[in-house]
Design a protein around this motif. Structure first.
Motif, PDB file in Angstrom:
ATOM      1  N   THR A  94      -5.862   0.475   5.937  1.00 27.21           N
ATOM      2  CA  THR A  94      -5.393   0.581   7.317  1.00 27.21           C
ATOM      3  C   THR A  94      -3.909   0.877   7.368  1.00 27.21           C
ATOM      4  N   GLU A  95      -3.114   0.155   6.575  1.00 26.84           N
ATOM      5  CA  GLU A  95      -1.679   0.435   6.575  1.00 26.84           C
ATOM      6  C   GLU A  95      -1.409   1.833   6.055  1.00 26.84           C
ATOM      7  N   GLY A  96      -2.142   2.250   5.018  1.00 25.18           N
ATOM      8  CA  GLY A  96      -1.933   3.586   4.487  1.00 25.18           C
ATOM      9  C   GLY A  96      -2.174   4.667   5.522  1.00 25.18           C
ATOM     10  N   LEU A  97      -3.242   4.547   6.286  1.00 28.82           N
ATOM     11  CA  LEU A  97      -3.554   5.546   7.308  1.00 28.82           C
ATOM     12  C   LEU A  97      -2.537   5.526   8.446  1.00 28.82           C
ATOM     13  N   ASN A  98      -2.099   4.337   8.834  1.00 31.51           N
ATOM     14  CA  ASN A  98      -1.061   4.250   9.860  1.00 31.51           C
ATOM     15  C   ASN A  98       0.249   4.847   9.369  1.00 31.51           C
ATOM     16  N   LEU A  99       0.572   4.607   8.096  1.00 28.41           N
ATOM     17  CA  LEU A  99       1.784   5.182   7.523  1.00 28.41           C
ATOM     18  C   LEU A  99       1.740   6.704   7.601  1.00 28.41           C
ATOM     19  N   ILE A 100       0.623   7.280   7.181  1.00 25.12           N
ATOM     20  CA  ILE A 100       0.507   8.739   7.182  1.00 25.12           C
ATOM     21  C   ILE A 100       0.621   9.290   8.597  1.00 25.12           C
ATOM     22  N   SER A 101      -0.102   8.693   9.532  1.00 27.17           N
ATOM     23  CA  SER A 101      -0.087   9.218  10.902  1.00 27.17           C
ATOM     24  C   SER A 101       1.306   9.119  11.506  1.00 27.17           C
ATOM     25  N   TYR A 102       2.055   8.093  11.131  1.00 27.25           N
ATOM     26  CA  TYR A 102       3.414   7.935  11.669  1.00 27.25           C
ATOM     27  C   TYR A 102       4.371   8.977  11.087  1.00 27.25           C
ATOM     28  N   ILE A 103       4.355   9.149   9.756  1.00 25.47           N
ATOM     29  CA  ILE A 103       5.329  10.062   9.162  1.00 25.47           C
ATOM     30  C   ILE A 103       5.016  11.524   9.458  1.00 25.47           C
ATOM     31  N   LEU A 104       3.792  11.801   9.935  1.00 23.89           N
ATOM     32  CA  LEU A 104       3.449  13.174  10.316  1.00 23.89           C
ATOM     33  C   LEU A 104       3.822  13.499  11.752  1.00 23.89           C
ATOM     34  N   THR A 105       4.399  12.533  12.462  1.00 20.21           N
ATOM     35  CA  THR A 105       4.692  12.744  13.887  1.00 20.21           C
ATOM     36  C   THR A 105       5.515  13.998  14.115  1.00 20.21           C
ATOM     37  N   GLN A 106       6.554  14.208  13.320  1.00 18.52           N
ATOM     38  CA  GLN A 106       7.445  15.353  13.539  1.00 18.52           C
ATOM     39  C   GLN A 106       6.782  16.683  13.196  1.00 18.52           C
ATOM     40  N   SER A 123     -10.049   2.386  11.635  1.00 19.47           N
ATOM     41  CA  SER A 123      -8.724   2.597  11.052  1.00 19.47           C
ATOM     42  C   SER A 123      -8.446   4.060  10.748  1.00 19.47           C
ATOM     43  N   ASN A 124      -9.472   4.903  10.797  1.00 21.28           N
ATOM     44  CA  ASN A 124      -9.260   6.343  10.659  1.00 21.28           C
ATOM     45  C   ASN A 124      -9.537   7.062  11.975  1.00 21.28           C
ATOM     46  N   VAL A 168     -10.905  12.460   6.862  1.00 21.15           N
ATOM     47  CA  VAL A 168     -12.294  11.984   6.812  1.00 21.15           C
ATOM     48  C   VAL A 168     -12.438  10.960   5.692  1.00 21.15           C
ATOM     49  N   ASN A 169     -13.460  10.133   5.827  1.00 20.88           N
ATOM     50  CA  ASN A 169     -13.732   9.204   4.728  1.00 20.88           C
ATOM     51  C   ASN A 169     -14.643   9.864   3.701  1.00 20.88           C
ATOM     52  N   GLN A 170     -14.528   9.398   2.468  1.00 20.41           N
ATOM     53  CA  GLN A 170     -15.396   9.911   1.414  1.00 20.41           C
ATOM     54  C   GLN A 170     -16.765   9.268   1.483  1.00 20.41           C
ATOM     55  N   VAL A 171     -16.800   7.986   1.905  1.00 20.70           N
ATOM     56  CA  VAL A 171     -18.049   7.245   2.062  1.00 20.70           C
ATOM     57  C   VAL A 171     -17.959   6.426   3.338  1.00 20.70           C
ATOM     58  N   SER A 172     -19.000   6.476   4.158  1.00 22.27           N
ATOM     59  CA  SER A 172     -19.043   5.701   5.391  1.00 22.27           C
ATOM     60  C   SER A 172     -19.249   4.217   5.100  1.00 22.27           C
ATOM     61  N   ASN A 173     -18.397   3.386   5.659  1.00 22.89           N
ATOM     62  CA  ASN A 173     -18.555   1.944   5.445  1.00 22.89           C
ATOM     63  C   ASN A 173     -19.787   1.398   6.155  1.00 22.89           C
ATOM     64  N   ALA A 174     -20.162   2.001   7.270  1.00 19.38           N
ATOM     65  CA  ALA A 174     -21.274   1.480   8.060  1.00 19.38           C
ATOM     66  C   ALA A 174     -22.631   1.882   7.509  1.00 19.38           C
ATOM     67  N   LEU A 175     -22.725   3.102   6.968  1.00 20.88           N
ATOM     68  CA  LEU A 175     -24.017   3.645   6.542  1.00 20.88           C
ATOM     69  C   LEU A 175     -24.083   3.950   5.056  1.00 20.88           C
ATOM     70  N   GLY A 176     -22.942   3.972   4.379  1.00 23.43           N
ATOM     71  CA  GLY A 176     -22.931   4.310   2.962  1.00 23.43           C
ATOM     72  C   GLY A 176     -23.093   5.785   2.681  1.00 23.43           C
ATOM     73  N   ILE A 177     -23.036   6.629   3.699  1.00 22.65           N
ATOM     74  CA  ILE A 177     -23.240   8.067   3.518  1.00 22.65           C
ATOM     75  C   ILE A 177     -22.049   8.670   2.771  1.00 22.65           C
ATOM     76  N   ILE A 198      -7.848  11.709   2.865  1.00 20.59           N
ATOM     77  CA  ILE A 198      -9.147  11.162   2.495  1.00 20.59           C
ATOM     78  C   ILE A 198      -9.059   9.636   2.484  1.00 20.59           C
ATOM     79  N   ASP A 199      -9.931   9.019   3.270  1.00 21.38           N
ATOM     80  CA  ASP A 199     -10.087   7.562   3.278  1.00 21.38           C
ATOM     81  C   ASP A 199     -11.049   7.201   2.151  1.00 21.38           C
ATOM     82  N   GLY A 200     -10.498   6.579   1.105  1.00 24.46           N
ATOM     83  CA  GLY A 200     -11.309   6.235  -0.057  1.00 24.46           C
ATOM     84  C   GLY A 200     -11.647   4.767  -0.151  1.00 24.46           C
ATOM     85  N   ALA A 201     -11.577   4.049   0.973  1.00 25.73           N
ATOM     86  CA  ALA A 201     -11.820   2.602   0.937  1.00 25.73           C
ATOM     87  C   ALA A 201     -13.175   2.263   0.344  1.00 25.73           C
TER      88      ALA A 201
END
Length: 406
Positions: A94-106, A123-124, A168-177, A198-201
């Motif tokens: 979650t922190e990683g994704l927030n970090l990326i979205s923040y530093i890409l603001t400009q 979180s994504n 996008v995530n590599q694997v869905s946490n809810a469905l495992g897809i 890529i969300d690799g959680a």
């Protein structure tokens, strides 16, 4: 040799009972249990090395720094990053994704577009919505079909010169897809100059990760889902991108020089590691990588895939049970409901009385639940220490819940 009993012996918590029954822990997509080797490293840090890193000339500080930087190099190898300074310690995905979205603001402006998918964890989703609010950009969402499979025809239509981020995530946490990220990245590279995140959680605990082969710009994952302590995680970013973007947090460690007239920033990775890090946790994350390497990625993946196949086959023998994403390529997760049982948490509570830990609810993926017109699911998720006998207990528990609740 893959010895499941030897592996289980490394997890002391698996010896405990819950409600008078042996613990059957099937909530690994939420967090995994920790092997004794990882817990020993945590204990050793606080009893033998406890000191801040990078800031002291005394022995304990030097030793703690060496251990944390060794862990960074282990993780570099684990994900095959080109440089160790491309590995940034975070609190988690979650922190990683927030970090990326923040530093890409400009990098974004009004009417630019960000593409995510229907299969994302909140979180994504939310960090990109916040980025849209800051910049006036628009969010595009790749839809799914009745099997939970991404409809990439829509992705092809979405891609344009306006596309600035694809996340996008590599694997869905809810469905495992398992999502076709190789195809998504290739299409993005061919048609745009967008950043690829890529969300690799849910993939880092199960797959062999190679960020250079993947050719993503950013890759994020959490330690606590892959046998490491909570509050640990990694942001990988390509060197040239991280060097060109602004910092996230300001404070100690991330400066080169600081005065009231202005500040210059430290080089990578410290530019993105402001403040005192979770030193013990970061060192233990390296120990978790050591554990996974000892077991072997192929062994982990083969065992967990066998558990998933076995669980789905036997659960589907229960009349009135529906598995979501049944026909999709999946890993580590079986997500289901029982016909006529309106609340997944009721099933979860009955299973808990039998010592079986599963996750129920929307799994921080409310759009997926809305798509299937359900409030939530029962989710059983697997790790390397789970057994086929535990799956049998799960199946019997679900049958009991069905008898009690129908």
């Amino acid at each position: 040799m893959f010895d499941i009993q030897e592996i289980r012996s490394q997890f002391s918590i698996l010896d405990r009972e819950v409600n008078g029954k042996p613990l059957v822990y099937l909530d690994n997509a939420a967090t995994s249990q920790k092997p004794n080797s990882v817990l020993d490293v945590c204990h050793a840090y606080y009893t033998e090395l406890n000191a801040n890193v990078h800031r002291g000339i005394h022995t304990l500080s030097q030793l703690a720094t060496e251990e944390m930087e060794l862990s960074r190099r282990k993780i570099q190898k684990f994900i095959n990053a080109e440089h160790d300074f491309e590995v940034i310690f975070t609190k988690g995905t979650t922190e990683g994704l927030n970090l990326i979205s923040y530093i890409l603001t400009q990098k974004l402006q009004k009417d630019d577009e960000i593409i995510i998918s229907y299969l994302e964890h909140h979180s994504n989703i939310v960090p990109w919505q916040l980025l849209c609010e800051r910049t006036g950009a628009k969010l595009r969402v790749i839809p799914i079909d009745e099997n939970g499979i991404l409809q990439l025809d829509y992705f092809d239509q979405f891609l344009s010169e306006k596309t600035k981020v694809v996340s996008v995530n590599q694997v869905s946490n809810a469905l495992g897809i398992v999502n076709p990220i190789e195809e998504i990245i290739a299409k993005t590279r061919k048609n745009t100059d967008a950043y690829v995140v890529i969300d690799g959680a849910q993939s880092a605990p199960h797959f062999n990760i190679d960020v250079q082969k993947m050719d993503c710009d950013f890759f994020v994952f959490s330690g606590h889902k892959m046998y490491a302590p909570m509050g640990t995680g990694i942001l990988y970013g390509k060197r040239e991108i991280l060097e060109a973007l602004p910092p996230f947090h300001g404070g100690g460690e991330m400066i080169a020089t600081c005065s009231f007239d202005g500040t210059t920033y430290a080089g990578l990775p410290f530019k993105y590691e402001a403040g005192t890090p979770n030193v013990g946790g970061n060192i233990a994350l390296g120990a978790a990588v050591d554990f996974m390497n000892r077991v072997g990625h192929e062994n982990i993946q083969n065992h967990e895939n066998a558990l998933l196949e076995y669980a789905q086959r036997h659960l589907l023998e229960i009349e009135g049970l529906k598995v979501y994403g049944e026909k999709a390529k999946r890993t580590g997760v079986v997500s289901f409901n029982l016909e006529g049982v309106g609340i997944s948490s009721d099933v979860g509570m009955i299973l808990d009385k039998m010592g079986i830990a599963v996750r129920t609810g929307h799994h921080c993926t409310q759009p997926i639940m809305e798509f299937f017109n359900i409030a939530g699911t029962v989710r059983a998720s697997f790790a390397v220490y789970n057994t086929f006998e535990e799956i049998d207990l799960l199946v019997e528990g679900v049958k009991k819940a069905q008898r009690m609740l129908s």
